[in-house]
Design a protein around this motif. Structure first.
Motif, PDB file in Angstrom:
ATOM      1  N   GLU A 103       0.755  -1.242   0.276  1.00 56.66           N
ATOM      2  CA  GLU A 103      -0.140  -0.429  -0.094  1.00 56.66           C
ATOM      3  C   GLU A 103       0.439   1.140  -0.255  1.00 56.66           C
ATOM      4  N   ARG A 104       2.144   1.654   1.071  1.00 56.05           N
ATOM      5  CA  ARG A 104       2.450   2.453   1.149  1.00 56.05           C
ATOM      6  C   ARG A 104       4.051   2.509  -0.339  1.00 56.05           C
ATOM      7  N   SER A 105       3.328   2.164  -1.887  1.00 53.15           N
ATOM      8  CA  SER A 105       4.698   1.970  -3.067  1.00 53.15           C
ATOM      9  C   SER A 105       4.309   2.977  -3.263  1.00 53.15           C
ATOM     10  N   ARG A 106       5.658   3.717  -3.378  1.00 54.17           N
ATOM     11  CA  ARG A 106       5.228   5.090  -4.317  1.00 54.17           C
ATOM     12  C   ARG A 106       5.862   5.219  -6.163  1.00 54.17           C
ATOM     13  N   LEU A 107       4.774   4.040  -6.345  1.00 54.81           N
ATOM     14  CA  LEU A 107       5.635   3.302  -7.712  1.00 54.81           C
ATOM     15  C   LEU A 107       3.695   3.437  -8.819  1.00 54.81           C
ATOM     16  N   ARG A 108       3.675   4.442  -8.416  1.00 54.78           N
ATOM     17  CA  ARG A 108       2.679   5.222  -9.301  1.00 54.78           C
ATOM     18  C   ARG A 108       3.032   6.175 -10.646  1.00 54.78           C
ATOM     19  N   THR A 109       1.478   6.550 -11.061  1.00 60.56           N
ATOM     20  CA  THR A 109       1.381   7.319 -11.998  1.00 60.56           C
ATOM     21  C   THR A 109       0.806   8.199 -11.796  1.00 60.56           C
ATOM     22  N   GLU A 110       1.113   9.374 -12.598  1.00 57.74           N
ATOM     23  CA  GLU A 110       1.117  11.265 -12.131  1.00 57.74           C
ATOM     24  C   GLU A 110      -0.969  10.673 -12.600  1.00 57.74           C
ATOM     25  N   PRO A 111      -1.696  11.764 -11.334  1.00 58.04           N
ATOM     26  CA  PRO A 111      -2.645  11.366 -11.058  1.00 58.04           C
ATOM     27  C   PRO A 111      -3.302  11.979 -13.043  1.00 58.04           C
ATOM     28  N   GLY A 112      -4.368  10.961 -13.586  1.00 57.97           N
ATOM     29  CA  GLY A 112      -5.039  11.594 -14.764  1.00 57.97           C
ATOM     30  C   GLY A 112      -3.662  10.719 -16.070  1.00 57.97           C
ATOM     31  N   GLU A 113      -2.588   9.856 -15.768  1.00 51.40           N
ATOM     32  CA  GLU A 113      -2.489   9.607 -16.513  1.00 51.40           C
ATOM     33  C   GLU A 113      -2.926   8.192 -16.543  1.00 51.40           C
ATOM     34  N   ALA A 114      -2.223   7.668 -17.688  1.00 50.61           N
ATOM     35  CA  ALA A 114      -2.640   6.121 -18.433  1.00 50.61           C
ATOM     36  C   ALA A 114      -1.944   5.618 -17.868  1.00 50.61           C
ATOM     37  N   PRO A 115      -2.383   3.992 -17.012  1.00 58.76           N
ATOM     38  CA  PRO A 115      -1.762   3.445 -16.682  1.00 58.76           C
ATOM     39  C   PRO A 115      -0.929   2.658 -16.937  1.00 58.76           C
ATOM     40  N   VAL A 116       0.513   1.918 -17.219  1.00 61.51           N
ATOM     41  CA  VAL A 116       1.529   1.320 -17.755  1.00 61.51           C
ATOM     42  C   VAL A 116       1.759   0.206 -17.231  1.00 61.51           C
ATOM     43  N   THR A 117       2.097  -0.525 -17.794  1.00 64.04           N
ATOM     44  CA  THR A 117       2.687  -1.938 -17.432  1.00 64.04           C
ATOM     45  C   THR A 117       4.077  -2.330 -17.693  1.00 64.04           C
ATOM     46  N   LEU A 118       4.881  -2.350 -16.696  1.00 63.26           N
ATOM     47  CA  LEU A 118       6.324  -2.819 -16.980  1.00 63.26           C
ATOM     48  C   LEU A 118       6.133  -4.390 -17.026  1.00 63.26           C
ATOM     49  N   VAL A 119       7.475  -4.907 -18.173  1.00 64.37           N
ATOM     50  CA  VAL A 119       7.769  -6.059 -18.170  1.00 64.37           C
ATOM     51  C   VAL A 119       9.528  -6.497 -17.852  1.00 64.37           C
ATOM     52  N   VAL A 120       9.395  -7.045 -16.369  1.00 64.56           N
ATOM     53  CA  VAL A 120      10.712  -7.172 -15.917  1.00 64.56           C
ATOM     54  C   VAL A 120      11.440  -9.113 -16.754  1.00 64.56           C
ATOM     55  N   ARG A 121      11.816  -9.161 -17.570  1.00 66.65           N
ATOM     56  CA  ARG A 121      11.938 -10.280 -18.121  1.00 66.65           C
ATOM     57  C   ARG A 121      13.786 -10.821 -17.821  1.00 66.65           C
ATOM     58  N   PRO A 122      14.201 -12.051 -17.133  1.00 67.37           N
ATOM     59  CA  PRO A 122      15.116 -12.022 -16.592  1.00 67.37           C
ATOM     60  C   PRO A 122      15.488 -12.714 -17.990  1.00 67.37           C
ATOM     61  N   THR A 123      16.826 -13.169 -18.306  1.00 73.07           N
ATOM     62  CA  THR A 123      17.538 -14.144 -20.366  1.00 73.07           C
ATOM     63  C   THR A 123      18.032 -15.069 -18.918  1.00 73.07           C
ATOM     64  N   ASP A 124      18.271 -15.356 -17.689  1.00 68.64           N
ATOM     65  CA  ASP A 124      18.381 -16.594 -17.889  1.00 68.64           C
ATOM     66  C   ASP A 124      17.413 -18.079 -16.969  1.00 68.64           C
ATOM     67  N   ALA A 125      16.399 -17.593 -16.898  1.00 71.78           N
ATOM     68  CA  ALA A 125      15.547 -18.207 -16.367  1.00 71.78           C
ATOM     69  C   ALA A 125      13.970 -18.227 -17.295  1.00 71.78           C
ATOM     70  N   ASP A 126      13.028 -18.877 -17.453  1.00 75.36           N
ATOM     71  CA  ASP A 126      12.023 -18.790 -17.988  1.00 75.36           C
ATOM     72  C   ASP A 126      10.933 -18.529 -17.490  1.00 75.36           C
ATOM     73  N   HIS A 127      11.240 -17.620 -16.561  1.00 75.20           N
ATOM     74  CA  HIS A 127       9.298 -16.655 -15.930  1.00 75.20           C
ATOM     75  C   HIS A 127       9.875 -14.979 -16.753  1.00 75.20           C
ATOM     76  N   ALA A 128       8.831 -14.668 -16.287  1.00 74.49           N
ATOM     77  CA  ALA A 128       9.092 -12.885 -15.832  1.00 74.49           C
ATOM     78  C   ALA A 128       8.382 -12.510 -15.029  1.00 74.49           C
ATOM     79  N   TYR A 129       7.728 -10.997 -15.443  1.00 77.00           N
ATOM     80  CA  TYR A 129       6.997 -10.597 -14.429  1.00 77.00           C
ATOM     81  C   TYR A 129       6.504  -9.666 -15.744  1.00 77.00           C
ATOM     82  N   THR A 130       5.255  -8.698 -14.633  1.00 77.01           N
ATOM     83  CA  THR A 130       4.358  -7.877 -15.370  1.00 77.01           C
ATOM     84  C   THR A 130       4.450  -6.827 -13.882  1.00 77.01           C
ATOM     85  N   VAL A 131       4.563  -5.123 -14.052  1.00 76.50           N
ATOM     86  CA  VAL A 131       4.023  -4.464 -12.899  1.00 76.50           C
ATOM     87  C   VAL A 131       2.912  -3.621 -13.524  1.00 76.50           C
ATOM     88  N   ARG A 132       1.538  -3.871 -13.140  1.00 76.01           N
ATOM     89  CA  ARG A 132       0.700  -2.487 -13.775  1.00 76.01           C
ATOM     90  C   ARG A 132       1.272  -1.745 -12.634  1.00 76.01           C
TER      91      ARG A 132
END
Length: 255
Positions: free
Chosen positions: A170-199
């Motif tokens: 809840e305390r995370s400051r990773l937010r868009t500015e008010p009025g900005e569209a959401p953004v989805t970040l992909v974190v992709r390790p090249t030496d693993a089979d999995h990846a992450y999305t952060v909306r």
């Protein structure tokens, strides 16, 4: 926050980090600045980490330590690096002696059921990242992944903790500015089979781990090996800083 590492592996990671921390802190000198922690010296870094170790050990023993005097004692110690080692030894003893049902405060999203496992993992990564700070002070610059002692499996576990535990709070400051569209970040390790999305929106961030990494898609992507990502997302390396993920991440993400 899933983990495939055992308690013994987290303790081994803590041990390796402490060896590196002490070695690089001693080589750098106590009054040298820490490039990865602006306005900090090695002495302050040692005081902080030693206080964290002692606070966590106290929490596992049912004690509530007053942080400020402990940290001050470390900074003013005749040998702060030895003081740091002593605190790490006491922490490991407390972790080994605790039971899985030993009560202690925890934090982060979706923490492990056992406080002992939570603190073994948290202090493994806390000490690793601050050990990298000591390395940076010794080098006089931000380190590259290949210059650290960190292994792939530990770094992957650290990405799980950071992205699934720290970021969605809840305390995370990773937010868009008010009025900005959401953004989805992909974190992709090249030496693993999995990846992450952060909306990222103006609400609490939502992280999803995709065990089929090919299924992860978003607006922006950062890619690198596990150690490179681990350091970069904790702001301890600039190897991956060219990605367009960084303006948003650096503005508000955890440190």
């Amino acid at each position: 926050m899933p983990t495939s590492l055992t308690l013994e592996q987290h303790l081994a990671g803590l041990h390796a980090a402490m060896l590196a921390f002490a070695r690089h802190a001693g080589a750098a000198g106590l009054d040298v600045p820490v490039p990865t922690c602006p306005e900090w010296t090695v002495r302050r870094l040692v005081g902080h980490q030693g206080a964290v170790h002692r606070w966590a050990a106290g929490a596992l023993r049912g004690e509530d330590l007053d942080w400020a005097p402990v940290e001050k004692a470390g900074r003013s110690s005749a040998d702060p690096v030895d003081w740091l080692r002593d605190g790490a030894i006491a922490l490991v003893r407390a972790l080994v002696e605790a039971d899985d049902d030993t009560p202690a405060p925890v934090f982060l999203a979706d923490p492990p059921a056992s406080p002992r496992r939570f603190w073994a993992r948290r202090l493994c990564h806390e000490t690793t990242i601050h050990g990298v700070d000591a390395l940076a002070a010794d080098l006089g610059r931000l380190p590259r992944a290949e210059e650290t002692w960190i292994e792939r499996d530990l770094a992957l576990d650290g990405l799980d903790e950071l992205l699934l535990g720290f970021v969605p709070r809840e305390r995370s400051r990773l937010r868009t500015e008010p009025g900005e569209a959401p953004v989805t970040l992909v974190v992709r390790p090249t030496d693993a089979d999995h990846a992450y999305t952060v909306r990222v929106s103006d609400d609490v961030p939502v992280t999803v781990r995709h065990d089929d990494g090919a299924a992860a898609a978003g607006d922006r992507e950062v890619t690198g090996n596990a150690v490179q990502l681990y350091l970069a997302l904790w702001h301890r390396s600039d190897e991956l800083a060219a990605s367009d993920v960084w303006p948003l991440w650096h503005h508000a993400a955890v440190r």
